[in-house]
Design an enzyme around this catalytic site. Structure first.
Site, PDB file in Angstrom:
ATOM      1  N   ALA A  27     -42.667 -31.545   8.216  1.00 58.69           N
ATOM      2  CA  ALA A  27     -42.301 -32.520   9.249  1.00 58.69           C
ATOM      3  C   ALA A  27     -43.504 -33.300   9.783  1.00 58.69           C
ATOM      4  O   ALA A  27     -43.354 -34.405  10.294  1.00 58.69           O
ATOM      5  CB  ALA A  27     -41.600 -31.808  10.408  1.00 58.69           C
TER       6      ALA A  27
ATOM      7  N   HIS B 158     -27.580 -21.796   3.546  1.00 57.97           N
ATOM      8  CA  HIS B 158     -28.316 -22.698   4.439  1.00 57.97           C
ATOM      9  C   HIS B 158     -28.153 -24.161   4.037  1.00 57.97           C
ATOM     10  O   HIS B 158     -27.841 -25.027   4.861  1.00 57.97           O
ATOM     11  CB  HIS B 158     -29.790 -22.302   4.434  1.00 57.97           C
ATOM     12  CG  HIS B 158     -30.646 -23.012   5.431  1.00 57.97           C
ATOM     13  ND1 HIS B 158     -31.238 -24.221   5.165  1.00 57.97           N
ATOM     14  CD2 HIS B 158     -31.011 -22.685   6.684  1.00 57.97           C
ATOM     15  CE1 HIS B 158     -31.945 -24.606   6.214  1.00 57.97           C
ATOM     16  NE2 HIS B 158     -31.821 -23.689   7.164  1.00 57.97           N
TER      17      HIS B 158
ATOM     18  N   ASP C 210     -33.214 -28.123  -0.438  1.00 56.44           N
ATOM     19  CA  ASP C 210     -32.910 -26.910   0.316  1.00 56.44           C
ATOM     20  C   ASP C 210     -32.549 -25.787  -0.663  1.00 56.44           C
ATOM     21  O   ASP C 210     -33.044 -25.749  -1.783  1.00 56.44           O
ATOM     22  CB  ASP C 210     -31.758 -27.211   1.289  1.00 56.44           C
ATOM     23  CG  ASP C 210     -31.794 -26.377   2.550  1.00 56.44           C
ATOM     24  OD1 ASP C 210     -31.565 -25.170   2.464  1.00 56.44           O
ATOM     25  OD2 ASP C 210     -32.037 -26.944   3.633  1.00 56.44           O
TER      26      ASP C 210
ATOM     27  N   ALA D 132     -43.034 -38.960   7.546  1.00 57.13           N
ATOM     28  CA  ALA D 132     -41.803 -38.227   7.819  1.00 57.13           C
ATOM     29  C   ALA D 132     -41.351 -38.477   9.252  1.00 57.13           C
ATOM     30  O   ALA D 132     -42.092 -38.995  10.081  1.00 57.13           O
ATOM     31  CB  ALA D 132     -42.009 -36.737   7.590  1.00 57.13           C
TER      32      ALA D 132
ATOM     33  N   ASP E 132     -14.826 -29.468   1.626  1.00 58.04           N
ATOM     34  CA  ASP E 132     -15.249 -30.479   2.589  1.00 58.04           C
ATOM     35  C   ASP E 132     -16.511 -31.212   2.136  1.00 58.04           C
ATOM     36  O   ASP E 132     -17.051 -32.021   2.890  1.00 58.04           O
ATOM     37  CB  ASP E 132     -15.505 -29.823   3.957  1.00 58.04           C
ATOM     38  CG  ASP E 132     -14.851 -30.569   5.109  1.00 58.04           C
ATOM     39  OD1 ASP E 132     -14.154 -31.568   4.863  1.00 58.04           O
ATOM     40  OD2 ASP E 132     -15.043 -30.155   6.266  1.00 58.04           O
TER      41      ASP E 132
ATOM     42  N   THR F 161      -9.442 -31.307   7.407  1.00 55.80           N
ATOM     43  CA  THR F 161     -10.004 -30.027   7.003  1.00 55.80           C
ATOM     44  C   THR F 161     -11.380 -29.839   7.634  1.00 55.80           C
ATOM     45  O   THR F 161     -12.226 -30.745   7.578  1.00 55.80           O
ATOM     46  CB  THR F 161     -10.148 -29.953   5.470  1.00 55.80           C
ATOM     47  OG1 THR F 161      -8.861 -30.055   4.878  1.00 55.80           O
ATOM     48  CG2 THR F 161     -10.815 -28.660   5.031  1.00 55.80           C
TER      49      THR F 161
ATOM     50  N   ASN G 136     -10.249 -35.770   6.830  1.00 56.72           N
ATOM     51  CA  ASN G 136      -9.400 -35.213   5.781  1.00 56.72           C
ATOM     52  C   ASN G 136      -8.529 -34.055   6.277  1.00 56.72           C
ATOM     53  O   ASN G 136      -7.920 -33.352   5.483  1.00 56.72           O
ATOM     54  CB  ASN G 136     -10.245 -34.747   4.593  1.00 56.72           C
ATOM     55  CG  ASN G 136     -11.240 -33.650   4.959  1.00 56.72           C
ATOM     56  OD1 ASN G 136     -11.531 -33.447   6.140  1.00 56.72           O
ATOM     57  ND2 ASN G 136     -11.775 -32.959   3.969  1.00 56.72           N
TER      58      ASN G 136
ATOM     59  N   GLN H 201     -26.243 -25.063  -7.348  1.00 55.09           N
ATOM     60  CA  GLN H 201     -25.269 -24.296  -6.575  1.00 55.09           C
ATOM     61  C   GLN H 201     -25.989 -23.425  -5.542  1.00 55.09           C
ATOM     62  O   GLN H 201     -26.901 -22.671  -5.875  1.00 55.09           O
ATOM     63  CB  GLN H 201     -24.426 -23.419  -7.491  1.00 55.09           C
ATOM     64  CG  GLN H 201     -23.565 -22.372  -6.782  1.00 55.09           C
ATOM     65  CD  GLN H 201     -22.516 -22.972  -5.864  1.00 55.09           C
ATOM     66  OE1 GLN H 201     -21.885 -23.962  -6.203  1.00 55.09           O
ATOM     67  NE2 GLN H 201     -22.313 -22.369  -4.706  1.00 55.09           N
TER      68      GLN H 201
ATOM     69  N   SER I  95     -33.515 -26.561  11.714  1.00 59.16           N
ATOM     70  CA  SER I  95     -32.871 -26.858  10.430  1.00 59.16           C
ATOM     71  C   SER I  95     -31.560 -27.591  10.623  1.00 59.16           C
ATOM     72  O   SER I  95     -31.160 -28.407   9.788  1.00 59.16           O
ATOM     73  CB  SER I  95     -32.605 -25.569   9.646  1.00 59.16           C
ATOM     74  OG  SER I  95     -33.776 -25.060   9.069  1.00 59.16           O
TER      75      SER I  95
ATOM     76  N   ASP J  10     -10.266 -33.843  11.768  1.00 58.75           N
ATOM     77  CA  ASP J  10     -10.834 -32.579  11.306  1.00 58.75           C
ATOM     78  C   ASP J  10     -10.645 -31.497  12.377  1.00 58.75           C
ATOM     79  O   ASP J  10     -10.993 -31.709  13.546  1.00 58.75           O
ATOM     80  CB  ASP J  10     -12.326 -32.768  11.012  1.00 58.75           C
ATOM     81  CG  ASP J  10     -12.563 -33.926  10.063  1.00 58.75           C
ATOM     82  OD1 ASP J  10     -12.614 -33.690   8.849  1.00 58.75           O
ATOM     83  OD2 ASP J  10     -12.675 -35.071  10.543  1.00 58.75           O
TER      84      ASP J  10
END
Length: 357
Positions: A219, A109, A68, A224, A77, A125, A123, A104, A297, A35
């Site tokens: 969190a 983010h 998210d 978690a 990718d 890429t 790949n 979508q 994040s 990559d």
């Protein structure tokens, strides 16, 4: 309401990006993986992911849910490993309902988070992902501005667990830090995370970006894994909350970057996939479909990827959490600055075995 520091969506929503809208990130490398941007991905080196890959750990058969802003479903990718997901954003007061169907991404983010966890690797890429063979389950709970309702996020956690996710990534934090940590304020989130844990899922969440000495919700939920951030030198990132929770939540650190205030596509921060119509990808950088961001994040999906590597070896959720606790850089010891330390994928894969219990 929950809010995180996320790029703003482009002013005109458009769901499809043509193939010409994505760059490859350069010529394929001669090494493995090939990559083009791998040499810029210092985070993978910091957590020693290549060592884990060399041991055969790739996350095969494991699903990572990205709860998210969605994921760019056409990104070259990512798209070959994206599973049918869910959209849970409702158009209510203060929220912009989805302009594109399904999960979508209309922000960027979630796409960035997904690439850190599990971008297609080898790949020729773009970037490599922490768990190269894991699949991605996009669960959209945030609108194009990166804002969402707690109820939608809790529903997204439950939906992901009920639809096969063995790892659930939550790069999400409260809009008002620490308010959710007050007794009783996050009982629904605690219940959602407990439900996911009971279904066999590891929930990994970002600690927060307010420089306070406490993991924020989600969190801080009991079952978690709370993830604070490190910079390129392996030191605590200045903006990161500390990996601390009075209830004993397992807390670690992982690469999050410096939050370079000057340059786009900065190697001080974390390279990953990006929705090309995100305002962040249009900030002046040259590689369309890839960019750098910084924050807890970004740290969380590194840990989600390591959890997927362990799940691919057959470890169950309690064993994975225990492995992160004992095989991170503090070797099982806890301190309030680093928690149990920076995650170490190679040590975790080498030292944690599947057991029947």
């Amino acid at each position: 309401m929950l809010l995180f520091a996320a790029p703003q969506a482009a002013s005109a929503a458009s769901c499809g990006v043509p193939a010409s809208g994505y760059d490859r990130g350069g010529a394929p490398r001669s090494g493995t993986p090939n990559d083009p941007l791998f040499s810029h991905q210092w985070g993978l080196q910091q957590i020693k992911a290549p060592g884990a890959w060399a041991r055969g750990a790739r996350g095969k058969g494991v699903t990572i849910a990205i709860v998210d802003s969605g994921v760019d479903l056409g990104h070259p990718d990512l798209k070959a490993k994206i599973l049918p997901g869910k959209e849970l954003v409702r158009k209510t007061s203060g929220l912009a309902g989805p302009g594109c169907p399904g999960p979508q991404d209309e922000n960027g983010h979630g796409t960035h988070v997904a690439g850190i966890a599990a971008a297609i690797t080898g790949n020729g890429t773009g970037v490599a992902g922490t768990a190269p063979l894991a699949r991605i389950l996009p669960v959209r709970v945030l609108d194009k501005k990166g804002v969402g309702e707690t109820t939608a996020i809790d529903t997204g956690i439950r939906w992901a667990a009920d639809h096969g996710a063995k790892v659930i990534n939550l790069s999400i934090g409260a809009s008002v830090p620490l308010i959710d940590n007050l007794p009783g304020n996050s009982s629904a989130t605690e219940a959602a995370v407990a439900h996911a844990f009971s279904k066999g899922a590891v929930v990994v969440a970002s600690a927060g970006n307010e420089s306070v000495p406490l993991c924020d919700y989600p969190a801080a939920a009991k079952h978690a894994v709370c993830v604070a951030a490190t910079d390129r030198n392996g030191l605590p990132s200045f903006y990161s909350n500390f990996p601390v929770d009075p209830d004993g939540t397992v807390a670690v650190r992982a690469p999050g970057g410096t939050d370079d205030p000057v340059f786009c596509e900065s190697d001080l921060d974390i390279w990953s996939t990006m929705w090309p119509r995100s305002a962040d990808d249009q900030c002046g950088g040259t590689i369309r479909g890839y960019d750098t961001l910084a924050g807890t994040s970004m740290a969380a999906p590194f840990v989600s990827g390591v959890a997927a590597l362990l799940a691919g070896k057959g470890l169950r959720a309690p064993q994975i959490i225990q492995c992160l606790k004992t095989r991170s850089s503090n070797n099982g010891f806890y301190d309030p600055v680093n928690g149990y330390g920076t995650v170490n994928a190679d040590a975790a894969v080498a030292g944690c075995k599947k057991t029947s219990r």
